[in-house]
Design a protein around this motif. Structure first.
Motif, PDB file in Angstrom:
ATOM      1  N   ASP A  81       0.519   3.563  -3.149  1.00 23.03           N
ATOM      2  CA  ASP A  81      -0.200   4.828  -2.892  1.00 23.03           C
ATOM      3  C   ASP A  81       0.787   5.982  -2.722  1.00 23.03           C
ATOM      4  O   ASP A  81       0.767   6.943  -3.494  1.00 23.03           O
ATOM      5  CB  ASP A  81      -1.069   4.665  -1.634  1.00 23.03           C
ATOM      6  CG  ASP A  81      -1.834   5.944  -1.300  1.00 23.03           C
ATOM      7  OD1 ASP A  81      -2.490   6.490  -2.206  1.00 23.03           O
ATOM      8  OD2 ASP A  81      -1.775   6.413  -0.147  1.00 23.03           O
ATOM      9  N   MET A  82       1.686   5.872  -1.752  1.00 23.59           N
ATOM     10  CA  MET A  82       2.559   7.002  -1.425  1.00 23.59           C
ATOM     11  C   MET A  82       3.504   7.357  -2.563  1.00 23.59           C
ATOM     12  O   MET A  82       3.825   8.521  -2.768  1.00 23.59           O
ATOM     13  CB  MET A  82       3.378   6.675  -0.172  1.00 23.59           C
ATOM     14  CG  MET A  82       2.576   6.816   1.096  1.00 23.59           C
ATOM     15  SD  MET A  82       3.359   6.207   2.614  1.00 23.59           S
ATOM     16  CE  MET A  82       5.071   6.077   2.268  1.00 23.59           C
ATOM     17  N   TYR A  83       3.958   6.363  -3.278  1.00 25.77           N
ATOM     18  CA  TYR A  83       4.926   6.632  -4.345  1.00 25.77           C
ATOM     19  C   TYR A  83       4.274   6.770  -5.723  1.00 25.77           C
ATOM     20  O   TYR A  83       4.970   6.964  -6.710  1.00 25.77           O
ATOM     21  CB  TYR A  83       5.994   5.532  -4.388  1.00 25.77           C
ATOM     22  CG  TYR A  83       6.988   5.615  -3.253  1.00 25.77           C
ATOM     23  CD1 TYR A  83       8.079   6.480  -3.315  1.00 25.77           C
ATOM     24  CD2 TYR A  83       6.835   4.853  -2.107  1.00 25.77           C
ATOM     25  CE1 TYR A  83       8.996   6.567  -2.274  1.00 25.77           C
ATOM     26  CE2 TYR A  83       7.745   4.930  -1.054  1.00 25.77           C
ATOM     27  CZ  TYR A  83       8.827   5.788  -1.145  1.00 25.77           C
ATOM     28  OH  TYR A  83       9.724   5.877  -0.119  1.00 25.77           O
ATOM     29  N   PRO A 100       2.541   9.210  -7.102  1.00 28.84           N
ATOM     30  CA  PRO A 100       2.868  10.465  -7.794  1.00 28.84           C
ATOM     31  C   PRO A 100       4.304  10.475  -8.335  1.00 28.84           C
ATOM     32  O   PRO A 100       4.547  10.960  -9.450  1.00 28.84           O
ATOM     33  CB  PRO A 100       2.683  11.530  -6.706  1.00 28.84           C
ATOM     34  CG  PRO A 100       1.744  10.916  -5.712  1.00 28.84           C
ATOM     35  CD  PRO A 100       2.076   9.454  -5.719  1.00 28.84           C
ATOM     36  N   ASP A 101       5.261   9.939  -7.573  1.00 29.40           N
ATOM     37  CA  ASP A 101       6.646   9.882  -8.056  1.00 29.40           C
ATOM     38  C   ASP A 101       6.754   8.941  -9.247  1.00 29.40           C
ATOM     39  O   ASP A 101       7.474   9.205 -10.215  1.00 29.40           O
ATOM     40  CB  ASP A 101       7.592   9.387  -6.952  1.00 29.40           C
ATOM     41  CG  ASP A 101       7.541  10.267  -5.723  1.00 29.40           C
ATOM     42  OD1 ASP A 101       7.918  11.433  -5.823  1.00 29.40           O
ATOM     43  OD2 ASP A 101       7.083   9.782  -4.673  1.00 29.40           O
ATOM     44  N   HIS A 127      -5.040   8.745   2.600  1.00 29.81           N
ATOM     45  CA  HIS A 127      -4.351   8.231   1.419  1.00 29.81           C
ATOM     46  C   HIS A 127      -3.762   9.368   0.593  1.00 29.81           C
ATOM     47  O   HIS A 127      -4.284  10.484   0.597  1.00 29.81           O
ATOM     48  CB  HIS A 127      -5.325   7.436   0.543  1.00 29.81           C
ATOM     49  CG  HIS A 127      -5.811   6.179   1.193  1.00 29.81           C
ATOM     50  ND1 HIS A 127      -6.310   5.120   0.482  1.00 29.81           N
ATOM     51  CD2 HIS A 127      -5.864   5.800   2.487  1.00 29.81           C
ATOM     52  CE1 HIS A 127      -6.660   4.147   1.320  1.00 29.81           C
ATOM     53  NE2 HIS A 127      -6.396   4.540   2.540  1.00 29.81           N
ATOM     54  N   ILE A 128      -2.690   9.065  -0.117  1.00 28.88           N
ATOM     55  CA  ILE A 128      -2.091  10.073  -0.999  1.00 28.88           C
ATOM     56  C   ILE A 128      -2.967  10.233  -2.244  1.00 28.88           C
ATOM     57  O   ILE A 128      -3.277  11.341  -2.659  1.00 28.88           O
ATOM     58  CB  ILE A 128      -0.647   9.665  -1.370  1.00 28.88           C
ATOM     59  CG1 ILE A 128       0.223   9.599  -0.111  1.00 28.88           C
ATOM     60  CG2 ILE A 128      -0.063  10.624  -2.407  1.00 28.88           C
ATOM     61  CD1 ILE A 128       0.396  10.888   0.662  1.00 28.88           C
ATOM     62  N   VAL A 129      -3.363   9.108  -2.855  1.00 26.17           N
ATOM     63  CA  VAL A 129      -4.288   9.184  -3.996  1.00 26.17           C
ATOM     64  C   VAL A 129      -5.702   9.103  -3.411  1.00 26.17           C
ATOM     65  O   VAL A 129      -6.081   8.090  -2.823  1.00 26.17           O
ATOM     66  CB  VAL A 129      -4.061   8.026  -4.991  1.00 26.17           C
ATOM     67  CG1 VAL A 129      -5.032   8.149  -6.168  1.00 26.17           C
ATOM     68  CG2 VAL A 129      -2.621   8.021  -5.485  1.00 26.17           C
ATOM     69  N   SER A 130      -6.460  10.155  -3.592  1.00 23.86           N
ATOM     70  CA  SER A 130      -7.770  10.227  -2.952  1.00 23.86           C
ATOM     71  C   SER A 130      -8.726   9.145  -3.470  1.00 23.86           C
ATOM     72  O   SER A 130      -8.882   8.977  -4.682  1.00 23.86           O
ATOM     73  CB  SER A 130      -8.395  11.599  -3.222  1.00 23.86           C
ATOM     74  OG  SER A 130      -9.764  11.551  -2.880  1.00 23.86           O
ATOM     75  N   HIS A 182       0.829  -1.206   0.000  1.00 22.35           N
ATOM     76  CA  HIS A 182       0.000   0.000   0.000  1.00 22.35           C
ATOM     77  C   HIS A 182       0.859   1.249   0.000  1.00 22.35           C
ATOM     78  O   HIS A 182       0.631   2.184  -0.765  1.00 22.35           O
ATOM     79  CB  HIS A 182      -0.943   0.011   1.210  1.00 22.35           C
ATOM     80  CG  HIS A 182      -1.951   1.105   1.128  1.00 22.35           C
ATOM     81  ND1 HIS A 182      -1.682   2.387   1.553  1.00 22.35           N
ATOM     82  CD2 HIS A 182      -3.200   1.141   0.617  1.00 22.35           C
ATOM     83  CE1 HIS A 182      -2.731   3.152   1.311  1.00 22.35           C
ATOM     84  NE2 HIS A 182      -3.669   2.423   0.746  1.00 22.35           N
ATOM     85  N   MET A 183       1.878   1.252   0.846  1.00 25.11           N
ATOM     86  CA  MET A 183       2.757   2.431   0.891  1.00 25.11           C
ATOM     87  C   MET A 183       3.369   2.671  -0.476  1.00 25.11           C
ATOM     88  O   MET A 183       3.413   3.790  -0.972  1.00 25.11           O
ATOM     89  CB  MET A 183       3.884   2.209   1.900  1.00 25.11           C
ATOM     90  CG  MET A 183       3.387   2.164   3.321  1.00 25.11           C
ATOM     91  SD  MET A 183       4.553   2.876   4.478  1.00 25.11           S
ATOM     92  CE  MET A 183       5.885   1.773   4.391  1.00 25.11           C
TER      93      MET A 183
END
Ligand code: SF4
Ligand code: SF4
Ligand code: FES
Lengths: 287, 323
Positions: free
Chosen positions: A235-237, A239-240, A276-279, A231-232
């Motif tokens: 989701d978190m990466y 955008p990168d 979450h980073i991606v809504s 998930h990290m």
């Protein structure tokens, strides 16, 4: 029937993926699964400590297991890497390491006996789907979910023995029990890249972007993962990953317990969906 | 009569196509026996390699439904049960260049295998006349790795290799390097490890495909881990991979749990954490993944040690003494 487990949250559920812990505990309470946190549990080593100091990692996990045994319960974790590390330690202890490690545990007044099994939230939810499916209050009909199993959920099969590593069905079983529709993507059983995100950053980004992109192309509303590390990464990466590959970027990623929570009617605030980073907002409007 | 279909990926050097071959089900056949039967009764141009039919020569590995198996050591009936269907897709190994149909090119792989410096470079005390003996216990430590039959199954679904072959090696190459590096007779372990360090030792993504697919139950991922340990113990601690692993170990010993705020600066350095990773960190703050106050606390202080930390430290110290 009430099920009771020694809960091993793992470091990530205590930090960046706190929403997965909240969702896991809320869903467990709703489904009559009692989770008692193991007092004093430590990091499982996450495969990293194992690389450079196998003995320390083995001893720490033997201690984790011994603490659970003292509670007289089997261990449940909601992290696939924790599950793999704990189960690997169990296998090593069974195959000849037990007495040497127990000499160390004795210094802390502990003993590893090998009585506690280690299970995964996914496995419990899949195995009991027929029992809890009638509790689904808001069937997620019309929601299309792409399961992303994560490597350590199914491999290596000698350790992750719960189901076929080639053709697993547990995620689809849970998705269907929630009333949602499983969507197959080519990355379903592939790696998210998390374990090498620093030394092999471009590889990790490619993997993340590719899963997010496939889910979108197949018309999935979200990716679903039973592992907070996946998930990290996803989701978190994302955008990168989008910035370097031009792919993905807007595919929400749900933790397994969040999807089940939505279906069985856990209050949304308790599922941490805003963290979450991606809504996931477009998906939530369908639930 | 039950009919089985093999949908086989064909390649004639320039053209690729998938061709289906149907045949009557006969219980007890291996995948290789099916391929031989197709070649003998339906299409003599179907190209594949095999020799020993006993899981020894390593020539017959192919992919079934995207997963590598030794054709001579895999029962058709097991596959039919596993997949629940009577049509199977047969393809050449992944992450190899295809020469023809199911035949792949090993030349380039063997060239890359040389980076492991395969071959025993024995310690000075050994000689041609005096021999090069090893205790059974020392041989046992590397016995599994000597079972490698160079079939290529471990490389077929390697997720790192699928992303790029330029900065990584086939899993079996790590296994070969490891079996010499850990051989009690070797003069210089690092002779074998150095080439691996320079070619992706820390880039394995831990997908566990190699350990899953090896028909000899070798675990190249564990060979990678053991060489990472050797390299680190030998002072090769620079780079994000070793620093990342070290950060986990430090936290485990200090408080019992990971300090995720310190993880990035420890892995990549403070400058990178403060500059290159800044957008990432700001995202984390913005979406509430991480609280600002919490981050400051974790950066300057640490997690509270877990209950029973003294016991954990005693346990770790005892293991170190014992080793
Ligand atoms: S664990 Fe590492 S070496 Fe093995 S298949 Fe996966 S990426 Fe390749
Ligand atoms: S390590 Fe196993 S899978 Fe890989 S080439 Fe050797 S025998 Fe085949
Ligand atoms: S034919 Fe030799 S290993 Fe299969």
């Amino acid at each position: 029937m009430t099920r009771k487990y020694a809960f091993f949250p793992g470091c990530v559920l205590d930090a960046a993926a706190r929403e997965a812990r909240d969702a896991t505990q809320a869903v467990a309470a709703r489904l009559g699964i009692e989770l008692v946190e193991i007092p004093g549990w430590t990091c499982c080593g996450a495969s990293h400590v194992q690389d450079i100091d196998r003995e320390t990692a083995l001893a720490a996990n033997a201690r984790n297991l011994a603490l659970a045994e003292r509670m007289g319960l089997d261990v449940l974790t909601a992290c696939s890497t924790c599950a793999l590390m704990l189960r690997t330690a169990r296998a090593e202890l069974k195959n000849g390491r037990k007495s040497a490690v127990n000499e160390a545990l004795a210094e802390a007044g502990l003993e590893y006996r090998g009585t506690a099994d280690v299970t995964h939230l996914l496995w419990v939810l899949a195995d009991t789907a027929a029992e809890w499916a009638p509790k689904v209050r808001k069937p997620l009909s019309g929601v299309r979910v792409a399961p992303f199993y994560g490597c350590h959920t199914v491999r290596p099969p000698e350790i992750m023995t719960h189901e076929s590593h080639l053709n697993p069905r547990s995620m689809e079983t849970v998705i269907a029990a929630c009333g949602a529709q499983p969507v197959t993507i080519p990355e379903r059983l592939k790696c998210c890249g998390f374990h090498a995100v620093f030394p092999a950053e471009s590889t990790a980004h490619n993997m993340t972007a590719s899963a997010a992109d496939s889910a979108r192309k197949e018309g999935a509303d979200c990716l679903l993962t039973p592992c907070p590390l996946c998930h990290m990464q996803l989701d978190m990466y994302q955008p990168d990953a989008r910035a370097t590959t031009g792919k993905g970027g807007d595919t929400p990623v749900l933790h397994l317990a969040q999807l089940v929570g939505l279906a069985v009617g856990v209050e949304r605030e308790r599922l941490g969906l805003s963290r979450h980073i991606v809504s996931p907002a477009p998906l939530l409007s369908k639930c | 009569m039950r009919t089985i279909t093999f949908a086989i990926d064909r390649f004639d050097g320039s053209r690729s196509w998938t061709q289906s071959f149907a045949f009557d089900h006969v219980p007890g056949m291996t995948v290789l026996a099916c391929l031989i039967r197709i070649r003998e009764t339906q299409d003599p141009s179907l190209n594949f390699t095999a020799s020993c039919r006993s899981a020894i020569c390593g020539a017959c590995a192919v992919r079934v439904n995207g997963n590598a198996v030794l054709a001579c050591d895999t029962m058709l009936d097991d596959l039919l049960e596993e997949w629940g269907q009577d049509t199977l897709r047969i393809a050449p190994l992944g992450n190899f260049t295809v020469i023809s149909d199911l035949v792949v090119n090993w030349d380039e792989k063997i060239e890359r295998l040389r980076l492991a410096r395969p071959g025993l470079h024995a310690r000075a005390e050994f000689s041609a006349s005096g021999g090069c003996r090893q205790s059974p216990r020392d041989f046992q430590a590397i016995q599994k790795q000597w079972d490698c039959i160079l079939c290529g199954a471990c490389a077929s679904e390697c997720n790192k290799l699928a992303d790029s072959r330029a900065d990584f090696l086939e899993p079996f190459t790590f296994t070969h390097a490891s079996r010499y590096a850990r051989d009690s007779r070797s003069a210089d372990s690092m002779l074998h490890v150095n080439g691996m360090l320079d070619n992706g030792l820390w880039k394995c993504v831990h997908c566990m495909e190699c350990a899953t697919k090896c028909p000899k139950h070798i675990q190249p991922v564990e060979d990678i881990a053991s060489m990472r340990g050797m390299a680190t113990a030998g002072g090769r601690t620079d780079g994000p991979g070793p620093r990342h692993a070290q950060a986990f170990r430090t936290d485990l010993e200090n408080t019992g749990r990971l300090n995720e705020v310190k993880l990035v600066p420890r892995t990549e350095g403070l400058l990178s954490a403060a500059t290159r990773r800044l957008p990432f960190t700001l995202r984390m703050f913005a979406r509430g993944k991480l609280g600002v106050g919490e981050a400051i606390h974790l950066f300057f202080a640490d997690n509270r040690p877990v209950e029973g930390i003294d016991g954990l430290r005693k346990i770790i110290r005892q293991r170190r003494r014992d080793h």
